[in-house]
Design a protein around this motif. Structure first.
Motif, PDB file in Angstrom:
ATOM      1  N   ALA A 242       0.942  -1.143   0.125  1.00  0.00           N
ATOM      2  CA  ALA A 242      -0.391  -0.051   0.085  1.00  0.00           C
ATOM      3  C   ALA A 242       0.927   0.978  -0.031  1.00  0.00           C
ATOM      4  N   ASP A 243       1.710   1.138   0.472  1.00  0.00           N
ATOM      5  CA  ASP A 243       2.678   2.130   0.656  1.00  0.00           C
ATOM      6  C   ASP A 243       4.019   2.606  -0.769  1.00  0.00           C
ATOM      7  N   VAL A 244       4.007   1.760  -2.060  1.00  0.00           N
ATOM      8  CA  VAL A 244       4.424   1.760  -2.526  1.00  0.00           C
ATOM      9  C   VAL A 244       3.672   2.099  -3.388  1.00  0.00           C
ATOM     10  N   ALA A 245       4.320   3.013  -4.756  1.00  0.00           N
ATOM     11  CA  ALA A 245       3.334   3.371  -5.910  1.00  0.00           C
ATOM     12  C   ALA A 245       3.369   2.575  -6.683  1.00  0.00           C
ATOM     13  N   PRO A 246       2.092   2.741  -7.363  1.00  0.00           N
ATOM     14  CA  PRO A 246       1.578   1.386  -8.159  1.00  0.00           C
ATOM     15  C   PRO A 246       2.861   0.600  -9.129  1.00  0.00           C
ATOM     16  N   ASP A 247       3.514   2.157 -10.060  1.00  0.00           N
ATOM     17  CA  ASP A 247       4.694   1.838 -11.242  1.00  0.00           C
ATOM     18  C   ASP A 247       5.454   0.529 -10.713  1.00  0.00           C
ATOM     19  N   ALA A 248       6.256   1.073  -9.867  1.00  0.00           N
ATOM     20  CA  ALA A 248       7.404   0.955  -8.586  1.00  0.00           C
ATOM     21  C   ALA A 248       6.766  -0.186  -7.675  1.00  0.00           C
ATOM     22  N   ARG A 249       6.080  -1.229  -8.514  1.00  0.00           N
ATOM     23  CA  ARG A 249       5.778  -2.088  -6.889  1.00  0.00           C
ATOM     24  C   ARG A 249       6.622  -3.240  -7.357  1.00  0.00           C
ATOM     25  N   ASP A 250       6.789  -3.644  -8.807  1.00  0.00           N
ATOM     26  CA  ASP A 250       7.613  -4.696  -8.747  1.00  0.00           C
ATOM     27  C   ASP A 250       8.929  -4.560  -8.447  1.00  0.00           C
ATOM     28  N   ASP A 300       1.889  11.446  -3.241  1.00  0.00           N
ATOM     29  CA  ASP A 300       1.567  11.348  -3.815  1.00  0.00           C
ATOM     30  C   ASP A 300      -0.079  11.463  -3.453  1.00  0.00           C
ATOM     31  N   GLY A 301      -0.691  13.087  -3.726  1.00  0.00           N
ATOM     32  CA  GLY A 301      -1.641  13.379  -2.674  1.00  0.00           C
ATOM     33  C   GLY A 301      -1.252  13.761  -1.600  1.00  0.00           C
ATOM     34  N   ALA A 302      -1.508  13.711  -0.491  1.00  0.00           N
ATOM     35  CA  ALA A 302      -1.303  13.932   0.579  1.00  0.00           C
ATOM     36  C   ALA A 302      -0.553  12.515   1.586  1.00  0.00           C
ATOM     37  N   ALA A 303      -0.444  11.938   0.493  1.00  0.00           N
ATOM     38  CA  ALA A 303       0.353  10.393   1.282  1.00  0.00           C
ATOM     39  C   ALA A 303       1.698  10.696   0.413  1.00  0.00           C
ATOM     40  N   TRP A 304       2.565   9.619   1.377  1.00  0.00           N
ATOM     41  CA  TRP A 304       3.967   9.540   0.622  1.00  0.00           C
ATOM     42  C   TRP A 304       4.196   8.342   0.299  1.00  0.00           C
ATOM     43  N   ARG A 305       4.556   7.760  -0.840  1.00  0.00           N
ATOM     44  CA  ARG A 305       4.695   7.010  -1.554  1.00  0.00           C
ATOM     45  C   ARG A 305       6.553   6.379  -1.854  1.00  0.00           C
TER      46      ARG A 305
END
Lengths: 318, 251
Positions: A242-250, A300-305
């Motif tokens: 959940a903390d990882v940006a989707p395109d960096a997940r792998d 990423d908006g209000a969240a850090w990823r």
């Protein structure tokens, strides 16, 4: 003869030989300290070595310049024997990242105190009528070496001791004793404690108390990074993802897959700004040792990823 | 100890974040920033000063390696390198204090090791050409500009402290010129390789056009012609550097 003001222990030849031995020790120590600077992580240790390299070079130079005045070749170094070369080889050996204290102990607890003792003994015996050139060098070098010892011991105290270091000190002292010390004749003890009370080391010590201050990390990022570290320890896959940006997940999860198991504590140890992004270093530690992860975080908006992560270091238990 | 050591053995406390120069430049550009911090805001000055501090650390480490790596070089060479170690250690102290003065902290910005890599040349002549003439020449440019900006913004602390560092750097360039000449005397091929290495470093540190001939407030890094002349660079060398800045992307 012995009561004469012209009585003396050192012949010209002996004086020249001993000075070549001193020069060998100072020169080799200076080169070793210079080489170690890059291998030494801790800032106060790195900088104390940087401060003292030039003093030691000047000591070697002073001895080297004295030699032609004693019918010997200028700037020549000569070890007293092969055992002293082995001692210096041993002293030079610790070069791993986690061997800073071993490096400092070799120089500041063994070799330099021994040199102070040998120099002081020489000064006591050098004739004041016909050996003032040697005496003047000793009178300059002794307080500088004493100051080095005082500074080095303060850095060692700050970095901390361990049984491993105590054993290393004993090994070095044994090797030095086997060589008979810097002069090769065993006249100065291998392991000596010299009095450094009142020695002013202010000019030698830099950044002694500096450390990373976690309050430099923005509070919301700090909270996120610490929670992420706990998720890594607990193996909370959903929390991690959940903390990882989707395109960096792998890529990020691939890096995490290489983390060793067994960590039970997490700590932020560094944070750099890169525009609006933050590169945060977190140590995960436990009984098997510790690893350091470097993560790049982005809002990423209000969240850090997390947008990138890599394992950048591993440390074994002390 | 190996002579020389591998690049990746350079040791840092965990509070320092190390990244590739190319990655840092690209990530800055992606965010709409210049690839190299300018001197237009307090934060960018702090970032520039932080970059200089880690550069001084690497210069100290590089000079220390030169003391160790070349035991057969002339003794006076070793003395010059040992002196440089001491100078750089004081520069680190100065820049740590300036970072504090500017409200920053050690580790606040990523460190790149591009300087350190240049300091790992295997030949002593190439190393002094690259480090003492190439990198310390760059330091003359950067510091002269920083002094100019400090005067402009009315910061006498930066102005005075950096001016003393600049004086040392000029001395280091002179050492480099001396040893480039002495170590390559009667060996033109060795000299050619060393000068080529210096040129490659000069090109690399033009930083994608950031270093240029121009007024200190108008260009990223202004070539400090007066300081360079004082350090012993010839007008021909300075002109060659200016020409190289017009054709050298780094990122």
């Amino acid at each position: 003869m012995t009561s004469s003001p012209l009585a003396g222990e050192f012949s010209v030849e002996l004086s020249g030989r001993v000075i070549r031995h001193y020069r060998y020790a100072e020169e080799r120590m200076m080169r070793t300290m210079g080489g170690w600077i890059a291998l030494t992580a801790e800032l106060p240790a790195k900088l104390v070595l940087g401060r003292h390299v030039w003093d030691c070079a000047q000591h070697a130079d002073l001895w080297g310049r004295r030699l032609p005045e004693l019918r010997a070749a200028a700037q020549k170094s000569e070890p007293p024997n092969e055992a002293f070369v082995r001692f210096m080889d041993l002293l030079e050996r610790p070069e791993d990242r986690d061997q800073t204290v071993e490096r400092l102990v070799g120089v500041y607890r063994v070799l330099k105190p021994h040199l102070v003792a040998a120099y002081e003994r020489h000064l006591e015996r050098a004739n004041p009528v016909y050996e003032p050139p040697t005496r003047r060098i000793l009178e300059r070098v002794i307080p500088e070496e004493r100051r080095h010892v005082a500074a080095g011991l303060q850095v060692i105290a700050r970095l901390g001791e361990s049984p491993r270091v105590a054993e290393w000190t004993r090994r070095l002292a044994d090797a030095l004793a086997e060589a008979g010390g810097v002069t090769g004749d065993g006249t100065s003890p291998a392991l000596v404690t010299i009095d450094v009370d009142g020695v002013n080391t202010a000019g030698d010590l830099v950044a002694l108390d500096s450390a990373f201050d976690v309050t430099k990390v923005e509070p919301d990022l700090r909270g996120r990074v610490e929670a992420h570290g706990r998720a890594l320890i607990e193996g909370d896959a959903a929390g991690i993802a959940a903390d990882v940006a989707p395109d960096a997940r792998d890529a990020v999860l691939g890096a995490y897959a290489r983390l060793p198991r067994g960590a039970n504590a997490t700590e932020i140890v560094g944070c750099a700004r890169l525009g609006a992004q933050r590169v945060v270093k977190t140590r995960l530690s436990g009984p098997p040792g510790s690893v350091v992860i470097q993560q790049r975080w982005q809002r990423d908006g209000a969240a850090w990823r997390v947008v990138a992560a890599d394992v950048v270091g591993a440390e074994r238990p002390a | 100890m190996d002579r020389p050591i591998a690049y990746d053995k350079l040791a840092r406390e965990n509070r320092f974040v190390r990244m590739r120069a190319r990655d840092v430049g690209e990530l800055r550009v992606e965010q709409g920033l210049a690839p190299f911090p300018d001197l237009a805001s307090p934060e960018s000055i702090r970032e520039r000063v932080h970059g200089i501090m880690v550069g001084e650390l690497q210069a100290m480490e590089g000079a220390g390696r030169s003391v160790y790596d070349f035991p057969d070089a002339p003794w006076e060479f070793t003395m010059d390198m040992a002196r440089q170690v001491w100078d750089e250690s004081r520069h680190v102290e100065i820049y740590l204090a300036l970072i504090d003065h500017l409200g920053g902290y050690a580790g606040e910005f990523p460190e790149t090791t591009i300087l350190w890599r240049c300091a790992c040349a295997e030949d002593a002549a190439a190393r002094v050409a690259g480090v003492n003439r190439g990198l310390e020449g760059l330091a003359c440019d950067v510091f002269a500009q920083l002094i100019h900006i400090a005067k402009k913004i009315g910061d006498p602390v930066i102005e005075r402290a950096v001016d003393f560092v600049l004086a040392d750097e000029i001395t280091h360039v002179r050492m480099g010129s001396r040893w480039l000449n002495e170590l390559t005397r009667d060996d033109p091929e060795r000299r050619r390789r060393a000068v080529e290495f210096q040129d490659s470093i000069d090109e690399r540190f033009n930083l994608g056009g950031a270093r240029r001939d121009g007024a200190p407030e108008e260009v990223g890094i202004s070539i400090a012609k007066d300081a360079r002349r004082l350090a012993g660079f010839t007008d021909e060398e300075i002109e060659r550097l200016i020409k190289s800045t017009q054709r050298s992307p780094v990122y």
